[in-house]
Design a protein around this motif. Structure first.
Motif, PDB file in Angstrom:
ATOM      1  N   ARG A  32       1.066  -0.734   0.243  1.00 31.26           N
ATOM      2  CA  ARG A  32      -0.239   0.045  -0.178  1.00 31.26           C
ATOM      3  C   ARG A  32       1.245   0.805   0.583  1.00 31.26           C
ATOM      4  N   THR A  33       2.291   0.827   1.066  1.00 30.73           N
ATOM      5  CA  THR A  33       2.869   2.413   0.465  1.00 30.73           C
ATOM      6  C   THR A  33       3.325   2.765  -0.364  1.00 30.73           C
ATOM      7  N   ALA A  36       0.886   3.320  -3.278  1.00 31.25           N
ATOM      8  CA  ALA A  36       0.617   4.489  -2.870  1.00 31.25           C
ATOM      9  C   ALA A  36       2.009   5.787  -3.831  1.00 31.25           C
ATOM     10  N   GLU A  37       3.223   5.839  -3.210  1.00 34.44           N
ATOM     11  CA  GLU A  37       4.493   7.086  -3.398  1.00 34.44           C
ATOM     12  C   GLU A  37       4.558   6.649  -5.140  1.00 34.44           C
ATOM     13  N   ASP A 109      -1.518   7.056   2.386  1.00 32.85           N
ATOM     14  CA  ASP A 109      -1.693   5.688   1.637  1.00 32.85           C
ATOM     15  C   ASP A 109      -2.795   5.383   1.863  1.00 32.85           C
ATOM     16  N   ARG A 112      -4.088   7.586  -2.072  1.00 31.77           N
ATOM     17  CA  ARG A 112      -3.112   7.560  -2.989  1.00 31.77           C
ATOM     18  C   ARG A 112      -3.613   6.515  -3.937  1.00 31.77           C
TER      19      ARG A 112
END
Length: 197
Positions: A32-33, A36-37, A109, A112
């Motif tokens: 997810r992180t 998201a980035e 996150d 995004r």
């Protein structure tokens, strides 16, 4: 207490091993992180590093990057629908659904990743999840609030506008563009009004 126990010498307890389900969950949190980035351009190697595991282990659990992205996207979409579904029908359901969505804003996150899913929506399965999430948000709002299609459309549109503003990090760039400043202020005022209503 012995000297060995006082200074920490002596037999050590074995480290707790994570179950496969716990490790899978840890990888999904890292995915997810990372997604998201970096969006769909992120690699399974980046996710593996973020989760502290090997890239072959990620592939063994999830298969391809596409399958990992799809799983992370499904989890994020389900969280949004769970938050909205948790609001019971009633006269204050519209406000409470707005509050439930605003509560999701704490996890940048999550939102995004959802935006990256719309971009990756050319993939049929990701697109299906994205379309279902939008449709369910619309349906749930009408069902729980008893309001008409116009109000439900505004609810979904407002949520998408918030997602876009967060995705471009608009609140952190106040002062760069007068029009965007006005839009951010308008959305912030609407959120504040909902909280005090």
């Amino acid at each position: 207490m012995s000297l060995d126990q006082t200074v920490g010498w002596g037999p050590k307890k074995p480290a707790q091993r994570m179950s496969g389900a716990q490790r899978r969950e840890e990888i999904l949190v890292a995915a997810r992180t990372v997604f998201a980035e970096r969006g769909y351009a992120a690699s399974t190697d980046e996710v593996a590093r973020a989760a502290g595991v090997s890239q072959p282990y990620v592939v063994r659990l999830f298969g391809t990057k596409r399958e990992l992205f799809l799983e992370a996207y499904k989890v994020a979409s389900a969280e949004i629908l769970t938050a909205l579904s948790s609001v019971p029908a009633g006269p204050d359901a519209a406000r409470r659904m707005g509050d439930a969505y605003i509560g999701l804003l704490a996890d940048r996150d999550l939102l995004r990743l959802v935006m990256h899913g719309f971009i990756a929506g050319a993939d049929e399965e990701v697109g299906r999840v994205a379309r279902h999430t939008l449709g369910e948000a619309f349906r749930l709002f009408q069902e729980r609030s008893g309001e008409d299609e116009q109000a439900a459309r505004v609810f979904v549109a407002q949520g998408m506008l918030i997602n876009v503003l967060l995705a471009v990090d608009a609140p952190a760039h106040v002062g760069e563009d007068a029009g965007l400043d006005g839009l951010v202020q308008c959305v912030q005022d609407d959120i504040a009004e909902r909280r005090t209503a």
